[in-house]
Design an enzyme around this catalytic site. Structure first.
Site, short mmCIF file in Angstrom:
data_model
loop_
_atom_site.label_atom_id
_atom_site.label_comp_id
_atom_site.label_asym_id
_atom_site.label_seq_id
_atom_site.Cartn_x
_atom_site.Cartn_y
_atom_site.Cartn_z
N ASN A 11 -0.52 4.94 0.47
CA ASN A 11 -0.99 6.08 -0.31
C ASN A 11 -2.52 6.15 -0.22
OD1 ASN A 11 -2.12 7.42 -2.62
ND2 ASN A 11 -0.09 7.44 -3.55
N HIS A 14 -6.71 7.41 -3.21
CA HIS A 14 -7.96 6.90 -3.79
C HIS A 14 -9.13 6.90 -2.82
CE1 HIS A 14 -6.05 6.67 -7.51
NE2 HIS A 14 -5.09 5.90 -7.05
N HIS A 47 -0.57 12.37 -3.06
CA HIS A 47 -0.11 13.07 -4.28
C HIS A 47 -1.08 14.21 -4.56
CE1 HIS A 47 0.94 12.55 -8.87
NE2 HIS A 47 1.19 13.76 -8.43
N ARG A 49 -2.09 16.52 -7.05
CA ARG A 49 -1.89 16.75 -8.48
C ARG A 49 -2.32 18.16 -8.86
NH1 ARG A 49 -1.46 11.64 -11.57
NH2 ARG A 49 -1.63 13.03 -13.35
N ARG A 53 -7.38 16.15 -8.70
CA ARG A 53 -8.42 15.16 -8.97
C ARG A 53 -8.71 14.27 -7.76
NH1 ARG A 53 -5.29 11.20 -13.17
NH2 ARG A 53 -4.99 13.17 -14.25
N GLU A 74 3.84 13.63 -2.42
CA GLU A 74 4.20 13.30 -3.80
C GLU A 74 3.76 14.46 -4.68
OE1 GLU A 74 2.87 9.33 -4.81
OE2 GLU A 74 2.81 9.96 -6.91
N THR A 105 0.41 8.05 -12.56
CA THR A 105 1.78 8.36 -12.96
C THR A 105 2.31 7.25 -13.87
OG1 THR A 105 1.97 9.26 -10.74
CG2 THR A 105 3.99 9.14 -12.02
N GLU A 155 12.81 6.29 -5.70
CA GLU A 155 11.72 5.31 -5.68
C GLU A 155 11.65 4.70 -7.06
OE1 GLU A 155 8.18 6.13 -3.50
OE2 GLU A 155 6.92 5.11 -4.97
N HIS A 198 4.21 1.48 -7.20
CA HIS A 198 3.28 1.57 -8.33
C HIS A 198 2.78 0.19 -8.72
CE1 HIS A 198 1.41 4.43 -11.10
NE2 HIS A 198 1.10 3.30 -11.70
N1 PXP Z 1 4.67 5.70 -5.65
C1 PXP Z 1 4.50 6.68 -6.57
C2 PXP Z 1 5.63 7.61 -6.81
C3 PXP Z 1 3.27 6.83 -7.25
O1 PXP Z 1 3.12 7.80 -8.17
C4 PXP Z 1 2.21 5.96 -6.94
C5 PXP Z 1 0.88 6.16 -7.59
O2 PXP Z 1 0.32 7.35 -7.17
C6 PXP Z 1 2.43 4.98 -5.96
C7 PXP Z 1 3.67 4.86 -5.36
C8 PXP Z 1 1.36 4.04 -5.53
O3 PXP Z 1 0.93 3.30 -6.63
P1 PXP Z 1 -0.36 2.41 -6.47
O4 PXP Z 1 -1.49 3.33 -6.14
O5 PXP Z 1 -0.49 1.78 -7.81
O6 PXP Z 1 -0.09 1.43 -5.37
#
Ligand code: PXP
Length: 250
Positions: A11, A14, A47, A49, A53, A74, A105, A155, A198
Site C-alpha cells: 500500500n 503514505h 486508497h 479517500r 488526504r 481500496e 480505517t 480481507e 492493517h
Molecule cells: N488493508 C486495508 C483494507 C486497509 O484499509 C489498510 C490501511 O489503509 C491496509 C490494508 C494497510 O494497513 P497498514 O497501512 O497499517 O499496513
C-alpha cells in the site's frame, strides 16, 4: 517457489501523505509502486479517500494505467468511488468503511447491517471486471454475509491484533490471533479467498503467515516507514523473508 506462497500487496498511500505535507509532486507514490514491484511486490494497493488526504484521483489513474502488477483500488462503497472504479477498471476493488474523522480505517465493514447497500455496489464492481474484496472483522457473521453477497475475497482486519501485540497485551493478542486464524479457516471453508491487512509489521506478518488459509497480505504504513531507514527494496525483501519463514513454519 512454494505452491502456497503468500502474496504481498504494498500500500503506497503514505508516500502520498508525505508528498501532500508539502503540497508538491514529490515523493511520488506511483514511483514507489514501480519500485515496490521491481523489488518483488505481487500487487499495489491505494486508497482513494473521500477527503483525498493521501492518494489523489490523478495518482489512481496513473496507477491503473502504468502498473505491470495488479492494482487493488481500496474505496468506500460510494457512488463517486464506484463510478471511478468503473472507469479505471483496476484488477481488484476492496470495499472499506470510511469516516472523515478517523486517522485510518478503524474497523471492518458492517456487511451485515449494510448488506442491502453493498449488494448493488459489489455487482457493479464485478460487472466492471474488478475482483471485489470486503474488508471485515474476522467473525463468522460478516464472513458468512460476504459469501452470501457473492464477494470472491475477504480481507480480514488485523488491526486489533496488531495493536494488542504492540501494546504488550499478551492475552488479548493471543485471543485476537486465534480469532483471525479461526476466521481465515471459516472463510476459506466457504470458498472465499482470504487476505489480511492493517498494522502488520515483520513479526506479526511472520506469525500470521503460518496460517495457511491466508493467501495475501496488504501492508503499507510499516513498510513505508521502514523504507525511510533501509530503503523500500530492503524493507520489502525483509518482509518477504518474514512471510516466507512464517509460511514454512506453519
Ligand atoms: N488493508 C486495508 C483494507 C486497509 O484499509 C489498510 C490501511 O489503509 C491496509 C490494508 C494497510 O494497513 P497498514 O497501512 O497499517 O499496513
Amino acid at each position: 517457489m512454494p505452491k502456497n506462497r503468500l502474496r504481498l500487496g504494498v500500500n503506497v498511500d503514505h508516500v502520498a501523505t508525505v508528498r501532500n505535507a508539502r503540497g508538491g509532486a514529490v515523493p511520488d507514490p506511483v514511483r514507489a509502486a514501480h519500485l515496490a514491484i521491481a523489488a518483488g511486490a505481487d500487487g499495489i494497493t491505494a486508497h482513494l479517500r473521500e477527503d483525498r488526504r493521501h492518494i489523489r484521483d490523478a495518482d489512481m489513474a496513473r496507477l491503473a494505467r502504468e502498473l505491470s502488477k495488479p492494482l487493488n483500488f481500496e474505496m468506500a462503497a460510494t457512488e463517486e468511488m464506484i463510478g471511478l472504479a468503473e472507469q479505471l477498471k483496476p484488477h481488484a476493488a476492496c470495499l472499506v468503511p470510511e469516516k472523515r474523522e478517523e486517522r485510518t480505517t478503524e474497523g471492518g465493514l458492517d456487511v451485515v447491517g449494510q448488506a442491502a447497500a453493498l449488494a448493488p455496489a459489489i455487482a457493479r464492481l464485478a460487472a466492471a471486471g474488478c475482483r471485489v474484496s470486503l474488508f471485515i472483522e474476522p467473525d463468522e457473521a460478516p464472513i458468512a454475509m460476504a459469501a452470501k453477497l457473492g464477494a470472491p475475497v475477504v480481507e480480514l482486519h488485523t488491526g486489533t491484533w496488531c495493536h494488542a501485540v504492540a501494546d504488550g497485551h499478551a492475552d488479548k493478542a493471543e485471543a485476537e490471533f486465534q480469532r483471525l486464524a479461526r476466521g481465515a479457516v471459516f472463510a476459506a471453508s466457504l470458498g472465499l479467498e482470504v487476505h489480511a491487512g492493517h498494522g502488520l509489521d515483520y513479526d506479526t506478518a511472520r506469525k500470521l503467515a503460518a496460517v495457511p488459509a491466508f493467501v495475501e497480505f496488504n501492508i503499507g504504513h510499516f513498510l513505508i516507514g521502514e523504507a525511510i531507514f533501509v530503503g523500500l527494496a530492503t524493507a520489502l525483501a525483509t518482509m518477504r523473508r518474514a512471510m516466507d519463514e512464517g509460511r514454512a513454519a506453519g
